[in-house]
Design a protein around this motif. Structure first.
Motif, PDB file in Angstrom:
ATOM      1  N   ALA A 214      -3.901  11.553  -1.896  1.00 49.00           N
ATOM      2  CA  ALA A 214      -3.221  10.734  -0.950  1.00 49.00           C
ATOM      3  C   ALA A 214      -4.265   9.487  -0.288  1.00 49.00           C
ATOM      4  CB  ALA A 214      -2.591  11.943  -0.006  1.00 49.00           C
ATOM      5  N   SER A 217      -4.430   6.853  -2.806  1.00 49.96           N
ATOM      6  CA  SER A 217      -3.361   6.374  -2.877  1.00 49.96           C
ATOM      7  C   SER A 217      -3.138   5.152  -1.599  1.00 49.96           C
ATOM      8  CB  SER A 217      -1.882   7.058  -2.734  1.00 49.96           C
ATOM      9  OG  SER A 217      -1.795   7.419  -1.357  1.00 49.96           O
ATOM     10  N   ARG A 218      -3.944   5.532  -0.512  1.00 47.75           N
ATOM     11  CA  ARG A 218      -4.146   4.749   0.684  1.00 47.75           C
ATOM     12  C   ARG A 218      -4.904   3.547   0.366  1.00 47.75           C
ATOM     13  NH1 ARG A 218      -3.551   9.942   3.283  1.00 47.75           N
ATOM     14  NH2 ARG A 218      -6.002  10.001   3.551  1.00 47.75           N
ATOM     15  N   GLN A 219      -5.535   3.512  -0.766  1.00 50.94           N
ATOM     16  CA  GLN A 219      -6.434   2.230  -0.683  1.00 50.94           C
ATOM     17  C   GLN A 219      -5.551   1.201  -1.407  1.00 50.94           C
ATOM     18  OE1 GLN A 219      -9.816   2.523   0.054  1.00 50.94           O
ATOM     19  NE2 GLN A 219      -9.308   4.677   0.556  1.00 50.94           N
ATOM     20  N   ARG A 221      -2.533   0.462   0.320  1.00 47.73           N
ATOM     21  CA  ARG A 221      -1.709  -0.026   1.494  1.00 47.73           C
ATOM     22  C   ARG A 221      -1.916  -1.336   1.645  1.00 47.73           C
ATOM     23  NH1 ARG A 221       1.141   2.887   5.226  1.00 47.73           N
ATOM     24  NH2 ARG A 221       0.086   5.003   4.486  1.00 47.73           N
ATOM     25  N   GLU A 248       3.968  10.749   1.358  1.00 49.12           N
ATOM     26  CA  GLU A 248       2.728  10.540   1.264  1.00 49.12           C
ATOM     27  C   GLU A 248       2.791   8.949   0.666  1.00 49.12           C
ATOM     28  OE1 GLU A 248       0.106  11.986   2.559  1.00 49.12           O
ATOM     29  OE2 GLU A 248       0.330  14.013   2.709  1.00 49.12           O
ATOM     30  N   VAL A 249       3.847   8.557  -0.112  1.00 47.15           N
ATOM     31  CA  VAL A 249       3.526   7.472  -0.677  1.00 47.15           C
ATOM     32  C   VAL A 249       5.007   6.473  -0.679  1.00 47.15           C
ATOM     33  CG1 VAL A 249       2.082   7.772  -2.473  1.00 47.15           C
ATOM     34  CG2 VAL A 249       4.352   8.651  -2.725  1.00 47.15           C
TER      35      VAL A 249
END
Length: 405
Positions: A214, A217-219, A221, A248-249
């Motif tokens: 998670a 993945s936030r990198q 955003r 989460e995505v």
């Protein structure tokens, strides 16, 4: 050391024995190099590589190792780090850079395995150390790290190394150092834009825990739209969508709002829409689907958009499917003749509830003259066979009697 010298001797003996067997095989129809000789050659080469990695740089020693053990078309590849060379001389230069920027790295072989069905071997090599410059971009600078590298050697028929490749190992039971994982997560967006970095991150997502995945993945955003058009980063985005819980995505799908039709027509972004439809609950995609459905007649004729609509017919909610079928039914006869759009109609007959299939079939059979035209058409005839299976209205059935099953 004496042990290292013994290992090199074993390697030379193994390579010599392998070449002797290959020469003998050339004179006999049933022979081939013995697995033991090939393994000895591989172990000797891996031992030499590790010895040079642990020792001060010597261009003469490296050149001698490559001349003695590699083929003329030798290829070196560390895809994770975007390091590649063709030929021995360029590989010597890579060794020089490695020892200049990572002089304190130390390595040790854990184990060597032979790959079944070919002249190839794999070694799992422990490493520990630091680098002063980002020569290896998957590791931080001026920070001591440790982990396991997977090295593979491919041999030619004469016992010479044809290809040498490296990858950061994420396989169990080997553990990747937390500092390395943290650095990969923080660098995910940069690494994902390169082929090697993308492949490595995909491997990492398969073994990372949900929390780390998670964070990775936030990198992306705020950068999803850009990354989703990358032929490399798209695979990383798809991996996190497939692995993580939707909550989460969801931000990945949010960044497609207002641009869903553009994405559906795009050769790369369309794949992201397909993954959203496959892995997210249909209800959370109502806004995106609401953009797609009014353009469905055009999208189903598009090389990429048609696949998005097929995924929607397969995985969408009943309400979404019904809305899509209503749009398709308005121009069903023309779409049935189209080489691409006809596949979308076929998907409707496969995945939609029976009542929606009948609605579409009624639209195709509304006019007897149109039915006669469609049943003779080299593309539409296949769609009409599907329509015949679900039609229930007696008058429509009569119009379809001549359609062959």
């Amino acid at each position: 050391t004496g042990a290292a010298g013994a290992e090199r001797a074993v390697g030379r003996q193994g390579a010599d024995e392998l070449r002797r067997q290959v020469a003998a095989r050339d004179c006999s129809a049933d022979g081939g190099p013995e697995p033991e000789a090939l393994r000895a050659a591989a172990e000797g080469m891996f031992a030499a590589i590790v010895e040079h990695a642990n020792a001060p740089f010597s261009p003469e020693a490296i050149s001698h190792m490559l001349e003695a053990g590699t083929a003329s078309d030798y290829h070196y590849d560390w895809q994770d780090c975007n390091r590649e060379s063709h030929g021995r001389h360029r590989t010597v230069d890579l060794w020089r850079e490695f020892k200049e920027f990572a002089p304190d790295v130390r390595c040790q072989i854990q184990r060597v395995t032979m790959k079944e069905g070919g002249f190839a071997a794999r070694a799992y090599i422990d490493f520990e150390g630091s680098q002063t410059q980002p020569f290896l971009p998957i590791f931080p600078v001026n920070t001591r790290v440790r982990g396991v590298i997977c090295s593979e050697l491919e041999f030619d028929g004469h016992g010479k190394v044809r290809k040498e490749s490296y990858n950061l190992c994420f396989e169990a039971p080997f553990e990747t150092h937390p500092i390395v994982i943290d650095f990969l997560v923080q660098s995910a967006r940069r690494l994902a834009l390169r082929e090697g970095g993308s492949r490595m991150l995909q491997r990492a997502t398969e073994v990372l825990g949900q929390k780390e995945c998670a964070a990775l993945s936030r990198q992306f955003r705020g950068h999803v739209w850009e990354a989703s058009a990358s032929s490399h980063a798209k695979f990383v985005l798809q991996k996190v969508v497939e692995k993580l819980p939707p909550r989460e995505v969801l931000f990945v799908a949010e960044e497609f709002k207002g641009r869903a039709v553009l994405a559906a027509r795009h050769s790369i972004r369309s794949r992201m829409l397909e993954r959203f439809i496959e892995y997210f609950p249909g209800e959370v995609l109502d806004d995106l689907v609401g953009e797609l459905i009014p353009e469905a007649s055009h999208l189903c004729c598009n090389t990429f958009g048609n696949f998005v609509l097929q995924r929607l017919l397969e995985h969408g909610t009943d309400t979404q499917r019904r809305a899509l079928v209503e749009v398709l039914s308005a121009d069903a006869a023309s779409l049935a003749k189209h080489s691409i759009a006809s596949n979308v109609l076929s998907s409707a007959f496969i995945y939609c509830p029976v009542r929606d299939q009948r609605f579409l079939a009624e639209a195709l059979c509304a006019d007897a003259a149109v039915v006669r035209s469609l049943r003779r058409h080299y593309i539409a005839s296949f769609v009409m066979r599907q329509a015949k299976r679900v039609i229930t209205t007696p008058g429509r059935q009569g119009a379809l009697l001549e359609i062959s099953l």
